[in-house]
Design an enzyme around this catalytic site. Sequence first.
Site, PDB file in Angstrom:
ATOM      1  N   GLN A 121      89.895  41.672 -53.593  1.00  0.00           N
ATOM      2  CA  GLN A 121      89.989  42.407 -52.340  1.00  0.00           C
ATOM      3  C   GLN A 121      90.491  43.818 -52.597  1.00  0.00           C
ATOM      4  O   GLN A 121      91.566  44.000 -53.175  1.00  0.00           O
ATOM      5  CB  GLN A 121      90.929  41.713 -51.359  1.00  0.00           C
ATOM      6  CG  GLN A 121      90.989  42.408 -49.995  1.00  0.00           C
ATOM      7  CD  GLN A 121      91.976  41.742 -49.054  1.00  0.00           C
ATOM      8  OE1 GLN A 121      92.990  41.222 -49.470  1.00  0.00           O
ATOM      9  NE2 GLN A 121      91.680  41.752 -47.768  1.00  0.00           N
ATOM     10  N   GLY A 122      89.744  44.826 -52.167  1.00  0.00           N
ATOM     11  CA  GLY A 122      90.135  46.219 -52.356  1.00  0.00           C
ATOM     12  C   GLY A 122      90.431  46.880 -51.031  1.00  0.00           C
ATOM     13  O   GLY A 122      89.675  47.761 -50.584  1.00  0.00           O
ATOM     14  N   SER A 171      94.262  47.386 -49.642  1.00  0.00           N
ATOM     15  CA  SER A 171      95.536  48.112 -49.633  1.00  0.00           C
ATOM     16  C   SER A 171      95.540  49.273 -50.617  1.00  0.00           C
ATOM     17  O   SER A 171      94.954  49.189 -51.701  1.00  0.00           O
ATOM     18  CB  SER A 171      96.685  47.156 -49.974  1.00  0.00           C
ATOM     19  OG  SER A 171      96.837  46.183 -48.971  1.00  0.00           O
ATOM     20  N   GLU A 193      91.150  35.678 -42.312  1.00  0.00           N
ATOM     21  CA  GLU A 193      92.188  35.456 -43.311  1.00  0.00           C
ATOM     22  C   GLU A 193      93.402  34.794 -42.678  1.00  0.00           C
ATOM     23  O   GLU A 193      94.009  33.906 -43.265  1.00  0.00           O
ATOM     24  CB  GLU A 193      92.582  36.793 -43.943  1.00  0.00           C
ATOM     25  CG  GLU A 193      93.665  36.684 -45.005  1.00  0.00           C
ATOM     26  CD  GLU A 193      94.117  38.032 -45.538  1.00  0.00           C
ATOM     27  OE1 GLU A 193      93.835  39.049 -44.883  1.00  0.00           O
ATOM     28  OE2 GLU A 193      94.753  38.058 -46.595  1.00  0.00           O
ATOM     29  N   SER A 201     101.332  42.322 -42.230  1.00  0.00           N
ATOM     30  CA  SER A 201     102.760  41.975 -42.293  1.00  0.00           C
ATOM     31  C   SER A 201     103.198  41.255 -41.013  1.00  0.00           C
ATOM     32  O   SER A 201     102.574  41.384 -39.953  1.00  0.00           O
ATOM     33  CB  SER A 201     103.592  43.238 -42.495  1.00  0.00           C
ATOM     34  OG  SER A 201     103.576  44.023 -41.311  1.00  0.00           O
ATOM     35  N   GLU A 261     105.657  41.956 -39.198  1.00  0.00           N
ATOM     36  CA  GLU A 261     105.985  42.940 -38.151  1.00  0.00           C
ATOM     37  C   GLU A 261     104.714  43.312 -37.363  1.00  0.00           C
ATOM     38  O   GLU A 261     104.737  43.421 -36.131  1.00  0.00           O
ATOM     39  CB  GLU A 261     106.590  44.200 -38.790  1.00  0.00           C
ATOM     40  CG  GLU A 261     108.014  44.032 -39.291  1.00  0.00           C
ATOM     41  CD  GLU A 261     108.100  43.199 -40.563  1.00  0.00           C
ATOM     42  OE1 GLU A 261     107.056  43.060 -41.257  1.00  0.00           O
ATOM     43  OE2 GLU A 261     109.187  42.694 -40.869  1.00  0.00           O
TER      44      GLU A 261
END
Length: 382
Positions: free
Chosen positions: A126-127, A129, A244, A367, A369
Site C-alpha cells: 500500500q502506497g 501514507s 479496510e 487513526s 482520533e
Amino acid sequence: MQLALTEDDQAFREEMRTFFTTTFPEEIRRTVEEGRELTREQIVESQQALNAAGLAVPHWPEEWGGRGWSELKRHIWHEEMQAASVPVPLAFNASMIGPVIAQFGTQEQKEKFLPKTANLDIWWSQGFSEPDAGSDLAGLRTTAVLDGDDWVVNGQKTWTTLGQYGDWIFTLVRTDPEVKKQAGISMLLIDMTSPGVEVRPIELIDGGHEVNEVWFTDVRVPGENLVGEVNSGWTQAKFLLGNERVGVAPVGATKRVLARAKELGASILADDPLLRARVVELENELLALELTALRVAAHSAGAEPHPASSVLKLKGTELQQAVSELVVDLGGPATLASGEGDATLEWYRRSTPTYLNLRKASIYGGSNEIQRQIISRNILGL
C-alpha cells in the site's frame, strides 16, 4: 432485531469451523496460536489454501472468486478464521486493492490482476501514507507527470507494511497541484521492480522489520496502470479505506488471546481480584463489540461499508491493545526473560514485543482520533 443465528447460518458456522480446524494446514495454525511470526511463504501458503477452497475473497464479485454471501455469513467466516488461528487473507490484496480494481478497474486490469491477487501470486503493498500525509492523506506530495504514454512518478511513501515482500504497489499520486487537494489525486499501480523504486526498512520499537519507506525517482509507469479516471483517486481511496475498516475489529483473535491468557494465568488470577475484574470487563466489552459487529453486518448492503465500521475500528483496536497489556501484566518478568524455557514461557516472552507492536493499531487504517471525528459527524450528527 433478531440476533440469534438461523439454522442455515448456524450450519454455515459449523462448516467454516470444520474446515478451518481439520483441513487447513496445521503448522500455520500452530504458528499463529503460539504468537510466532509468519514467514512470507506461510502467508502465501495460507492464502492459497483458502483460495483453493473458495474462501480467500468471498466478498468480491462472483465472476472473480466471490461467493455471494450475506454480510452476516462474511462476518461468521471472518470470526471463525480468527478463532481457529487461521491467518486472514492478506489485507492489501483481499480487502484493499482487489475490491478497488473490481469496482473501478478496466476489464484488462481485472483480467490481469484479480486472479493473481486472490491467489497471492502477486503480493501488493500500500502506497498511501507520506511523512506529512498520514491522517491528512489529502496532503500527499508524491507527483505523477504525464510524459507521452507514461506517468513519471517522484516522491516518498512511508509506513509501507511488509513492503519488503511487495511485487506491486497501489499508490496515490498528485496529478494536478492546481486544484483543491482532494481533487488532484490519482491512483497508479506500480511494478516494484521498476527502475527508480527503492524500498528502505524502518526498525520498529519491538525490534522487528515490518514497515518500510518506498522512494520513487523518475519511475516510469505505463498509462494503462491508472485506476479509474485521472484525478479520481480520492474516490477510490475512500472506497478502499472504508473496506479496510470493516475487517479491522479482530474480535475472534482478541477473544482467542484472552482465553489463552486466562488458561496460562489461572493461578495468578485466582489470587488477584483486581486482575479477575479486568478479565471480566474485557470479556463483557468484547461481547458488546461482537454484537455491534453483528448489527453492522446485518445492516450492511451492497459494496458500500456501513458507516459504523468506524466504531468497530475504534473499539476493536482499543480492546486488542488492552488484552495485550493484560497478558504482559500476567506474565510479569517472564515477558522479558532470556534463555531456555517451556511453551508457556515462550508465549509470555513474545507478549512484550506484541504489546509494543500493537501501539500502532490505533494509528493505521485511519487513526482513532479520525474515527472519533467520523462517528461524531456522520453517526451522531454533532
